[in-house]
Write a protein that holds these residues in place. Sequence first.
Motif, PDB file in Angstrom:
ATOM      1  N   LEU A  58      36.528  43.143  41.292  1.00 41.98           N
ATOM      2  CA  LEU A  58      36.037  41.596  40.911  1.00 41.98           C
ATOM      3  C   LEU A  58      35.017  41.255  41.973  1.00 41.98           C
ATOM      4  N   GLN A  61      31.414  41.565  40.123  1.00 41.13           N
ATOM      5  CA  GLN A  61      31.291  40.865  39.133  1.00 41.13           C
ATOM      6  C   GLN A  61      30.460  39.421  39.600  1.00 41.13           C
ATOM      7  N   PRO A  65      34.749  32.962  35.541  1.00 38.70           N
ATOM      8  CA  PRO A  65      35.336  33.198  34.520  1.00 38.70           C
ATOM      9  C   PRO A  65      35.188  32.040  33.371  1.00 38.70           C
ATOM     10  N   ARG A  71      39.860  37.211  34.069  1.00 35.72           N
ATOM     11  CA  ARG A  71      39.228  38.513  34.213  1.00 35.72           C
ATOM     12  C   ARG A  71      40.192  39.767  34.396  1.00 35.72           C
ATOM     13  N   ASP A 121      40.160  34.551  37.956  1.00 34.89           N
ATOM     14  CA  ASP A 121      39.692  35.633  38.083  1.00 34.89           C
ATOM     15  C   ASP A 121      40.964  36.642  38.160  1.00 34.89           C
ATOM     16  N   GLN A 143      38.723  38.543  27.465  1.00 35.07           N
ATOM     17  CA  GLN A 143      37.859  39.080  28.506  1.00 35.07           C
ATOM     18  C   GLN A 143      38.448  39.634  29.707  1.00 35.07           C
ATOM     19  N   THR A 144      39.460  40.123  29.520  1.00 32.99           N
ATOM     20  CA  THR A 144      40.267  40.655  30.631  1.00 32.99           C
ATOM     21  C   THR A 144      40.110  41.999  30.633  1.00 32.99           C
ATOM     22  N   ARG A 145      39.257  42.628  31.720  1.00 33.73           N
ATOM     23  CA  ARG A 145      38.968  43.751  31.788  1.00 33.73           C
ATOM     24  C   ARG A 145      39.664  44.623  32.839  1.00 33.73           C
TER      25      ARG A 145
END
Length: 414
Positions: A58, A61, A65, A71, A121, A143-145
Amino acid sequence: MGLPGPLVKKLTAQGISEPTPIQSHAIPHALDGHDIMGLAQTGTGKTLAFGLPLVAGLMEQRGKPAPKTVRSLILAPTRELVGQIKDALIPLVAGTPIKVGMVVGGVGINPQINRLARGLDVLVATPGRLLDLLDRGALTLDQTRFLVLDEADQMLDLGFIHALRKIAGLLPAERQTMLFSATMPKQMEEIAASYLTHPKRVQVSPPGKAADKITQCVHFIAKAEKPNLLIELLDAHRDELALVFGRTKHGSDKLARRLEQAGYAVAAIHGNKSQGQRERALKAFRDGEVTVLVATDVAARGLDIPDVKHVYNYELPNVPENYVHRIGRTARAGRDGMAVAFCAPDEMGELKDIQKVMKLTIPVASGRAWEELPDPTAKPQGRKGPARGAKPGGGPRRRRRRGGGGGGSRAKAA
């Protein structure tokens, strides 16, 4: 280990300089972007094993968010574990723009909806409350990675299999997933196949193995005598924290009242308690205001209270692996601990299953093992007759003492 410098400084400030075995195995693979299948008992440092690479990712990035998105998502089976994971992550993100939140059942949903509206996040959640929020449109997972499943086997035990399947279908295919579990039941293979892609498998202690510094013993004692024996044993260490495990919510409340009448500062936690009640009980126990905590298996996983010296299995668990998780609440962070089991006549099957899983015979502190006898109502099966202890249709077994011996005052020898 390749962690960002600012993150290492935060660990140093917390007095953490050496990784645990599960951290040494998992973190390098996770930093390289691999999916992780981690097998390790509670108390081995799993939270930082997934928390550190998650926060490191994180930190790389940019931007914030989007509203109603997260995220990264961490799923855990109980409210207590969700709270502890959040508390462990907060010091790692202090001074950064990374925002961490949690959602659990048992509390009002509207404040959680308002918090998610701004985006997060890291979201730590129980599966049930997460689905409630998804159904209400309070967030999306597109959008959850990063995804973490902690104590995945207990999520199966608690009946979250359908919730996990539904959540899996809402996540992007392009993501990194870390799954941690203490055991590998058959259904776990299905979950792993749904969530993980070519995972790196890391294992640091075989399933069923308890911490080396836990001294274990068992008392063979009649059910009606259990309260007296428990009070006798607790009297020997009134100033030390003791965790007592029962099977049912009603039984735990009843035992807590009995101990309170005996002069103990006691609290009980189980699924019927509100989130506020559970948090207050745990805080009082952690602070030493309460010295005896009576709990169902809702407290067996993830509770990290280093000063717990004694764990009592007042009633043996139906699932043998839960015994390992229960006694893992003592001997935390290299300390010594004592795990005491009570075995009534109708619990011999559970004790045998526990010893089979652990691949050891628990030393006897008092009494002698109950002997299984054939049921006189069972029909003969050929010349061999009925199996020992068996009853047609899987009914309860009849057992009796093999000779005398009871708990009572002899328990002091333990």
